[in-house]
Write a protein that holds these residues in place. Structure first.
Motif, mmCIF file in Angstrom:
data_model
loop_
_atom_site.group_PDB
_atom_site.id
_atom_site.type_symbol
_atom_site.label_atom_id
_atom_site.label_comp_id
_atom_site.label_asym_id
_atom_site.label_seq_id
_atom_site.Cartn_x
_atom_site.Cartn_y
_atom_site.Cartn_z
ATOM 1 N N ARG A 64 44.776 5.246 19.921
ATOM 2 C CA ARG A 64 45.844 5.425 18.939
ATOM 3 C C ARG A 64 45.578 4.553 17.723
ATOM 4 N N ASN A 65 46.048 5.025 16.590
ATOM 5 C CA ASN A 65 45.946 4.238 15.374
ATOM 6 C C ASN A 65 47.105 3.243 15.287
ATOM 7 N N ASP A 66 47.070 2.414 14.264
ATOM 8 C CA ASP A 66 48.072 1.353 14.157
ATOM 9 C C ASP A 66 49.498 1.878 14.044
ATOM 10 N N ASP A 67 49.650 3.087 13.513
ATOM 11 C CA ASP A 67 51.004 3.637 13.390
ATOM 12 C C ASP A 67 51.486 4.286 14.695
ATOM 13 N N GLY A 68 50.674 4.166 15.735
ATOM 14 C CA GLY A 68 51.085 4.673 17.044
ATOM 15 C C GLY A 68 50.695 6.113 17.306
ATOM 16 N N THR A 69 50.211 6.799 16.280
ATOM 17 C CA THR A 69 49.827 8.201 16.475
ATOM 18 C C THR A 69 48.421 8.279 17.071
ATOM 19 N N PRO A 70 48.144 9.355 17.799
ATOM 20 C CA PRO A 70 46.812 9.477 18.404
ATOM 21 C C PRO A 70 45.706 9.556 17.356
ATOM 22 N N VAL A 71 44.576 8.984 17.697
ATOM 23 C CA VAL A 71 43.384 9.275 16.902
ATOM 24 C C VAL A 71 43.105 10.766 17.089
ATOM 25 N N ARG A 72 42.924 11.471 15.967
ATOM 26 C CA ARG A 72 42.794 12.932 16.052
ATOM 27 C C ARG A 72 41.938 13.461 14.914
ATOM 28 N N TRP A 73 41.686 14.737 14.959
ATOM 29 C CA TRP A 73 40.960 15.430 13.901
ATOM 30 C C TRP A 73 41.937 15.778 12.783
ATOM 31 N N ASP A 74 41.396 16.214 11.652
ATOM 32 C CA ASP A 74 42.238 16.816 10.619
ATOM 33 C C ASP A 74 42.452 18.271 11.015
ATOM 34 N N PRO A 75 43.654 18.614 11.466
ATOM 35 C CA PRO A 75 43.863 19.981 11.957
ATOM 36 C C PRO A 75 43.902 21.013 10.844
ATOM 37 N N CYS A 76 43.909 20.555 9.605
ATOM 38 C CA CYS A 76 43.970 21.485 8.482
ATOM 39 C C CYS A 76 42.584 21.934 8.031
ATOM 40 N N ARG A 77 41.550 21.401 8.671
ATOM 41 C CA ARG A 77 40.191 21.837 8.351
ATOM 42 C C ARG A 77 39.603 22.489 9.597
ATOM 43 N N PRO A 78 38.771 23.519 9.389
ATOM 44 C CA PRO A 78 38.122 24.131 10.553
ATOM 45 C C PRO A 78 37.233 23.120 11.275
ATOM 46 N N LEU A 79 37.234 23.217 12.570
ATOM 47 C CA LEU A 79 36.360 22.379 13.381
ATOM 48 C C LEU A 79 35.145 23.249 13.734
ATOM 49 N N ASP A 80 34.056 23.007 13.028
ATOM 50 C CA ASP A 80 32.875 23.857 13.159
ATOM 51 C C ASP A 80 32.008 23.429 14.338
ATOM 52 N N LEU A 81 31.562 24.427 15.075
ATOM 53 C CA LEU A 81 30.703 24.194 16.235
ATOM 54 C C LEU A 81 29.350 24.847 15.995
ATOM 55 N N VAL A 82 28.290 24.145 16.353
ATOM 56 C CA VAL A 82 26.961 24.749 16.387
ATOM 57 C C VAL A 82 26.475 24.722 17.832
ATOM 58 N N ILE A 83 25.724 25.728 18.192
ATOM 59 C CA ILE A 83 25.413 25.971 19.605
ATOM 60 C C ILE A 83 23.914 25.856 19.869
ATOM 61 N N HIS A 84 23.575 25.144 20.936
ATOM 62 C CA HIS A 84 22.195 25.096 21.427
ATOM 63 C C HIS A 84 22.257 25.389 22.926
ATOM 64 N N ASP A 85 21.996 26.652 23.282
ATOM 65 C CA ASP A 85 22.253 27.039 24.671
ATOM 66 C C ASP A 85 21.072 27.733 25.349
ATOM 67 N N ASP A 86 19.874 27.302 25.022
ATOM 68 C CA ASP A 86 18.686 27.857 25.685
ATOM 69 C C ASP A 86 18.784 27.750 27.207
ATOM 70 N N LEU A 87 19.441 26.708 27.697
ATOM 71 C CA LEU A 87 19.483 26.445 29.135
ATOM 72 C C LEU A 87 20.740 27.000 29.811
ATOM 73 N N ALA A 88 21.561 27.673 29.040
ATOM 74 C CA ALA A 88 22.855 28.122 29.577
ATOM 75 C C ALA A 88 22.704 29.389 30.407
ATOM 76 N N PRO A 89 23.627 29.592 31.358
ATOM 77 C CA PRO A 89 23.650 30.879 32.063
ATOM 78 C C PRO A 89 24.026 31.989 31.091
ATOM 79 N N SER A 90 23.343 33.119 31.188
ATOM 80 C CA SER A 90 23.624 34.185 30.227
ATOM 81 C C SER A 90 25.040 34.683 30.451
#
Ligand SMILES: [Zn+2]
Length: 277
Positions: A64-90
């Motif tokens: 949590r931050n000093d104001d007591g709120t959780p440490v978090r992402w900025d929910p107003c921006r997209p959270l972009d994911l990049v994938i590396h899944d050569d080893l993943a089950p198809s």
């Protein structure tokens, strides 16, 4: 820790949070939490430990931050994911899309897969990689790996781990990047969302919950439980309250501008508990 990066004269702090989920009896986990000192803006491990023990409405957050709120992402921006899944089950990406839909629904956040990457997960992953990803915080790397790869704290029995990375001054931190890694050697797990004890689907929801900021709880009715045992794969009331508390409903947050930062090595959850006593 070495001297930290500086942005426009402001001192940057950084916290790295790591998590390992083990599947044998559920999601036995390890979490690494480490606050790095930045030139007088001291953030101590005790900050993390105090927050780690906090609980409300059936969920817990990593910090949590000093104001007591959780440490978090900025929910107003997209959270972009990049994938590396050569080893993943198809076929696993079908599960990923289902999981991301549930996370979007619960958090109001925009989680989106933006590209494939050949970047491999690593404990030393840079939070800022302008040559690879442009002048922004590196997108979240979602990857499949084997124990030992990239010096990750991924054990043979683990299902996966999540490492959200927060930056900013002590007491005012924001998640800006991270990694979610699944154990490609766990061939005993099934695709889909059949049961929390045996499915990759449950693992995806659990690890992404960690990425967004949720820590373990003891209540087995929650997917974020340390030992959820067997049962249907769906978020419990505490999971949903937590995802709401760190999501869109909490409002926008502006984090520090992207720039190189030093990412410390995480402590394990066992270390945290040891220090709590
Ligand atoms: Zn976990």
């Amino acid at each position: 820790m070495t001297d930290g990066p500086r942005a426009g004269g402001a001192t940057l702090g950084l916290v790295l949070l790591g998590l390992v989920a083990i599947a044998v009896a559920g999601f036995v986990g390890l979490v690494g939490v480490l606050f790095d000192d930045r030139g007088g803006e001291t953030a101590t491990a005790e900050d993390a430990i105090a927050a780690f023990g906090a609980s409300s409405d059936g969920y817990r957050v990593w910090a949590r931050n000093d104001d007591g709120t959780p440490v978090r992402w900025d929910p107003c921006r997209p959270l972009d994911l990049v994938i590396h899944d050569d080893l993943a089950p198809s076929g696993w990406r079908t599960d990923l899309e289902v999981a991301l839909d549930e996370l979007r629904e619960a958090s109001g956040m925009t989680l989106r897969v933006t590209a494939d990457t050949d970047e491999s997960p690593s404990l030393q992953r840079d939070a800022y990689q302008p040559d690879r990803y442009g002048e922004r915080w590196a997108p979240v790397l979602v990857a499949w790996a084997r124990p030992g790869d990239g010096e990750l704290p991924l054990l043979a029995t683990d299902r996966g781990l999540a490492i959200p990375v927060a930056v900013g001054p002590a007491g005012d931190r924001t998640y800006v990047t991270g990694q979610v890694v699944f154990n490609a050697d766990r061939e005993d797990l099934d695709l889909g969302f059949e049961d929390r004890a045996t499915s990759w689907g449950a693992t995806l929801l659990h690890e992404f919950g960690h990425l967004l900021g949720l820590a373990h709880v003891q209540d087995e009715g929650e997917l974020m439980a340390t030992f959820p045992g067997q049962g249907p794969v769906r978020f419990g009331p505490g999971d949903l309250a937590g995802l709401s508390a760190i999501g869109e409903a909490a409002g926008c947050r502006s984090g520090p501008p992207p720039r190189p930062v030093e990412v410390p090595v995480p402590l394990s959850e066992l270390d945290l508990h040891r220090k709590q006593r």
